[in-house]
Design a protein around this motif. Structure first.
Motif, mmCIF file in Angstrom:
data_model
loop_
_atom_site.group_PDB
_atom_site.id
_atom_site.type_symbol
_atom_site.label_atom_id
_atom_site.label_comp_id
_atom_site.label_asym_id
_atom_site.label_seq_id
_atom_site.Cartn_x
_atom_site.Cartn_y
_atom_site.Cartn_z
ATOM 1 N N ILE A 67 49.935 96.029 -118.861
ATOM 2 C CA ILE A 67 48.477 96.093 -118.795
ATOM 3 C C ILE A 67 48.018 97.131 -117.779
ATOM 4 N N SER A 68 48.657 97.179 -116.619
ATOM 5 C CA SER A 68 48.245 98.161 -115.618
ATOM 6 C C SER A 68 48.536 99.582 -116.096
ATOM 7 N N ASN A 69 49.593 99.766 -116.847
ATOM 8 C CA ASN A 69 49.904 101.089 -117.403
ATOM 9 C C ASN A 69 48.822 101.511 -118.400
ATOM 10 N N VAL A 70 48.368 100.580 -119.222
ATOM 11 C CA VAL A 70 47.330 100.889 -120.208
ATOM 12 C C VAL A 70 46.040 101.281 -119.506
ATOM 13 N N PHE A 71 45.620 100.517 -118.489
ATOM 14 C CA PHE A 71 44.349 100.797 -117.822
ATOM 15 C C PHE A 71 44.411 102.026 -116.928
ATOM 16 N N LEU A 72 45.530 102.307 -116.320
ATOM 17 C CA LEU A 72 45.606 103.448 -115.418
ATOM 18 C C LEU A 72 45.781 104.777 -116.167
ATOM 19 N N ASN A 73 46.259 104.742 -117.382
ATOM 20 C CA ASN A 73 46.436 105.985 -118.147
ATOM 21 C C ASN A 73 45.193 106.381 -118.937
#
Length: 56
Positions: free
Chosen positions: A49-55
């Protein structure tokens, strides 16, 4: 030093009479494994989830 002929088992059944084991098949071990697995799943989901939001 003399080497023993014992073999270490990975999982010991509750009724077995051996001291050479890594995990014992009882309720404490099952609960501990379930907690660790749940933590790892939550951690992996958090990373995704953090990868999706930070990218974005």
């Amino acid at each position: 030093m003399k080497e023993g002929t014992e073999q270490t088992k990975f999982v010991k059944e509750e009724e077995e009479k051996t001291n050479q084991f890594i995990l014992q098949k009882n309720t404490k071990t099952k609960l501990g494994v379930a907690i660790i697995m749940a933590f790892l799943v939550i951690l992996i989901i958090g990373i995704i989830i953090s990868n999706v939001f930070l990218n974005n």
